[in-house]
Scaffold this motif. Structure first.
Motif, mmCIF file in Angstrom:
data_model
loop_
_atom_site.group_PDB
_atom_site.id
_atom_site.type_symbol
_atom_site.label_atom_id
_atom_site.label_comp_id
_atom_site.label_asym_id
_atom_site.label_seq_id
_atom_site.Cartn_x
_atom_site.Cartn_y
_atom_site.Cartn_z
ATOM 1 N N LEU A 1 1.035 -1.367 -0.272
ATOM 2 C CA LEU A 1 0.362 -0.038 -0.576
ATOM 3 C C LEU A 1 1.020 1.388 -0.363
ATOM 4 O O LEU A 1 1.914 1.893 1.042
ATOM 5 N N PRO A 2 1.118 2.220 -1.222
ATOM 6 C CA PRO A 2 1.373 3.377 -0.699
ATOM 7 C C PRO A 2 1.413 4.052 0.979
ATOM 8 O O PRO A 2 0.141 4.999 1.066
ATOM 9 N N PRO A 3 2.083 4.299 1.076
ATOM 10 C CA PRO A 3 1.835 5.576 2.417
ATOM 11 C C PRO A 3 1.167 6.155 2.298
ATOM 12 O O PRO A 3 0.830 7.001 3.084
ATOM 13 N N ALA A 4 1.365 7.378 0.952
ATOM 14 C CA ALA A 4 0.789 8.932 -0.076
ATOM 15 C C ALA A 4 -0.848 8.471 1.155
ATOM 16 O O ALA A 4 -1.242 9.637 0.757
ATOM 17 N N LEU A 5 -1.282 7.182 0.338
ATOM 18 C CA LEU A 5 -2.734 7.104 0.561
ATOM 19 C C LEU A 5 -3.248 6.886 1.500
ATOM 20 O O LEU A 5 -4.247 7.953 1.742
ATOM 21 N N LEU A 6 -2.585 6.161 2.630
ATOM 22 C CA LEU A 6 -3.081 5.755 3.604
ATOM 23 C C LEU A 6 -2.899 7.458 4.761
ATOM 24 O O LEU A 6 -3.752 7.625 5.491
ATOM 25 N N ASP A 7 -1.464 8.724 4.253
ATOM 26 C CA ASP A 7 -2.106 9.665 4.896
ATOM 27 C C ASP A 7 -2.453 10.760 4.527
ATOM 28 O O ASP A 7 -3.357 11.396 5.033
ATOM 29 N N ALA A 8 -2.857 10.318 2.894
ATOM 30 C CA ALA A 8 -4.184 11.520 2.474
ATOM 31 C C ALA A 8 -5.492 11.042 3.272
ATOM 32 O O ALA A 8 -6.354 12.158 3.623
ATOM 33 N N GLY A 9 -6.048 9.614 3.642
ATOM 34 C CA GLY A 9 -7.716 9.148 4.175
ATOM 35 C C GLY A 9 -7.031 9.750 5.697
ATOM 36 O O GLY A 9 -8.014 10.073 5.833
ATOM 37 N N ARG A 10 -6.011 9.785 6.357
ATOM 38 C CA ARG A 10 -5.957 10.339 7.387
ATOM 39 C C ARG A 10 -5.966 11.424 7.837
ATOM 40 O O ARG A 10 -6.512 12.275 8.616
ATOM 41 N N MET A 11 -5.770 12.664 6.421
ATOM 42 C CA MET A 11 -5.756 14.183 6.556
ATOM 43 C C MET A 11 -7.413 14.410 6.504
ATOM 44 O O MET A 11 -7.344 15.249 6.974
ATOM 45 N N ASP A 12 -7.809 12.921 6.083
ATOM 46 C CA ASP A 12 -8.723 13.899 5.354
ATOM 47 C C ASP A 12 -9.972 13.124 6.242
ATOM 48 O O ASP A 12 -11.254 13.650 6.393
ATOM 49 N N GLY A 13 -9.378 12.997 8.048
ATOM 50 C CA GLY A 13 -10.285 12.577 9.024
ATOM 51 C C GLY A 13 -10.500 11.261 9.265
ATOM 52 O O GLY A 13 -11.244 10.658 9.926
ATOM 53 N N CYS A 14 -9.890 10.026 8.354
ATOM 54 C CA CYS A 14 -10.517 8.632 8.781
ATOM 55 C C CYS A 14 -9.728 7.773 9.688
ATOM 56 O O CYS A 14 -8.673 7.908 9.886
ATOM 57 N N GLY A 15 -10.464 7.625 10.750
ATOM 58 C CA GLY A 15 -9.694 6.890 11.340
ATOM 59 C C GLY A 15 -9.299 5.535 11.170
ATOM 60 O O GLY A 15 -9.768 4.932 9.866
ATOM 61 N N GLU A 16 -8.064 4.659 12.611
ATOM 62 C CA GLU A 16 -7.681 3.957 11.308
ATOM 63 C C GLU A 16 -8.584 2.299 11.518
ATOM 64 O O GLU A 16 -8.647 2.073 9.784
ATOM 65 N N LEU A 17 -9.853 2.280 11.731
ATOM 66 C CA LEU A 17 -11.170 1.341 10.961
ATOM 67 C C LEU A 17 -11.387 2.036 9.831
ATOM 68 O O LEU A 17 -11.363 0.715 8.879
ATOM 69 N N ARG A 18 -11.921 2.873 10.319
ATOM 70 C CA ARG A 18 -12.080 3.205 8.599
ATOM 71 C C ARG A 18 -11.505 2.947 7.270
ATOM 72 O O ARG A 18 -10.997 2.962 6.285
ATOM 73 N N LEU A 19 -9.828 3.501 7.778
ATOM 74 C CA LEU A 19 -9.128 3.897 6.614
ATOM 75 C C LEU A 19 -8.914 2.207 6.437
ATOM 76 O O LEU A 19 -8.471 2.027 4.809
ATOM 77 N N PHE A 20 -8.860 0.982 7.493
ATOM 78 C CA PHE A 20 -9.073 -0.275 6.860
ATOM 79 C C PHE A 20 -10.388 -0.864 5.864
ATOM 80 O O PHE A 20 -9.734 -1.284 5.169
ATOM 81 N N ALA A 21 -11.188 -0.185 6.460
ATOM 82 C CA ALA A 21 -12.258 -0.200 5.946
ATOM 83 C C ALA A 21 -11.962 0.140 4.689
ATOM 84 O O ALA A 21 -12.946 -0.562 3.270
#
Length: 281
Positions: free
Chosen positions: A169-189
């Motif tokens: 998984l590209p780390p930038a994709l996960l970081d973008a989700g966190r910046m949009d306010g996604c929690g870890e479980l929502r980011l995972f799902a």
């Protein structure tokens, strides 16, 4: 002096050799399945006749009736489907979450903990039978399906497979989700899982076949014949004095159908899922 063979002839010779090798391998794989299906349609006496039958016979219905009368085949088939499905879902959730944690999060001792987990791949299953049995007995779970399903939910190979897939998984994709306010479980799902479909399919096939074929552990913890899974029920048909091999082969043939259906349905995803994470950019 003799002239060397042209490149086209050499390619044809290699192709012929490769095709011959594949044909021999295919025959070696298919002949046992052919014998399994043919034997399921014959009686025990016909199976051991000389020469052995090579074409289907007319005892399939009788073998299935004998199987139902001796082992409650319909019930144990449903037992195996239930246990394998519940195990696949439960172990899939555990392995996927663990793989995501090992691949995404950075914490002290992560590599040591992952290495310790991977030791489970080299530890024989037989070594853990006695402590697991004592644990199930202390919990009062002997003879129940939770004793069959729960001990192997955190399967080391499943965690390893998902960890390797999640590592792509590209780390930038996960970081973008966190910046949009996604929690870890929502980011995972919402982010991680949709990109891991081939690996999830490969994991589901592996887990289902692993539980469907498991024999030793269900044999140890299940006590009532009506709660047996298919491998245990088929093994119980082998008697000391007489064994109905026609019924056993009929049951084995039917038991192979769900495995073949699952694998054929998810074959493309299974192969691509196993290769996920093998090549790094």
């Amino acid at each position: 002096m003799t002239s060397a063979a042209p490149p086209g002839a050499r390619r044809r010779a290699r192709g012929l050799l490769l095709t011959s090798g594949l044909a021999i391998t295919l025959a070696a794989v298919l002949v046992p399945f052919h014998w399994l299906v043919v034997g399921a349609t014959h009686s025990s006496q016909e199976i051991f006749s000389s020469p052995p039958p090579l074409l289907p016979g007319g005892h399939l219905a009788q073998n299935l009736r004998s199987l139902q009368d001796s082992a409650q085949f319909g019930r144990v088939l449903l037992n195996s489907l239930l246990v394998s499905t519940v195990y696949t879902v439960g172990a899939g959730v555990v392995c996927t979450l663990a793989g995501y944690g090992f691949a995404v999060f950075r914490f002290r001792g992560r590599n040591a903990l992952f290495g310790l987990l991977m030791l489970g791949l080299v530890v024989p299953t037989q070594v853990t039978l006695v402590p697991l049995f004592r644990m199930m007995a202390d919990l009062g779970w002997l003879g129940t399906y939770q004793a069959v399903v729960l001990p192997n939910l955190a399967l080391p190979f499943g965690i390893f497979l998902m960890r390797q897939s999640m590592a792509t998984l590209p780390p930038a994709l996960l970081d973008a989700g966190r910046m949009d306010g996604c929690g870890e479980l929502r980011l995972f799902a919402r982010v991680a899982l949709p990109t891991m479909r081939p690996s999830l399919a490969a994991l589901a096939v592996f887990l289902f076949l692993y539980q469907w074929n498991d024999f030793v552990w269900p044999l140890i913890v299940l006590r009532d014949g009506s709660s047996f899974t298919l491998p245990v029920a088929l093994a119980s048909l082998q008697g000391l004095d007489e064994t109905d091999y026609g019924a056993i082969l009929a049951g084995t043939s039917v038991a192979a159908l769900p495995m073949a259906a699952v694998f054929l349905a998810l074959q493309r995803h299974f192969v691509s899922g196993l290769l996920a994470g093998a090549v790094k950019d």
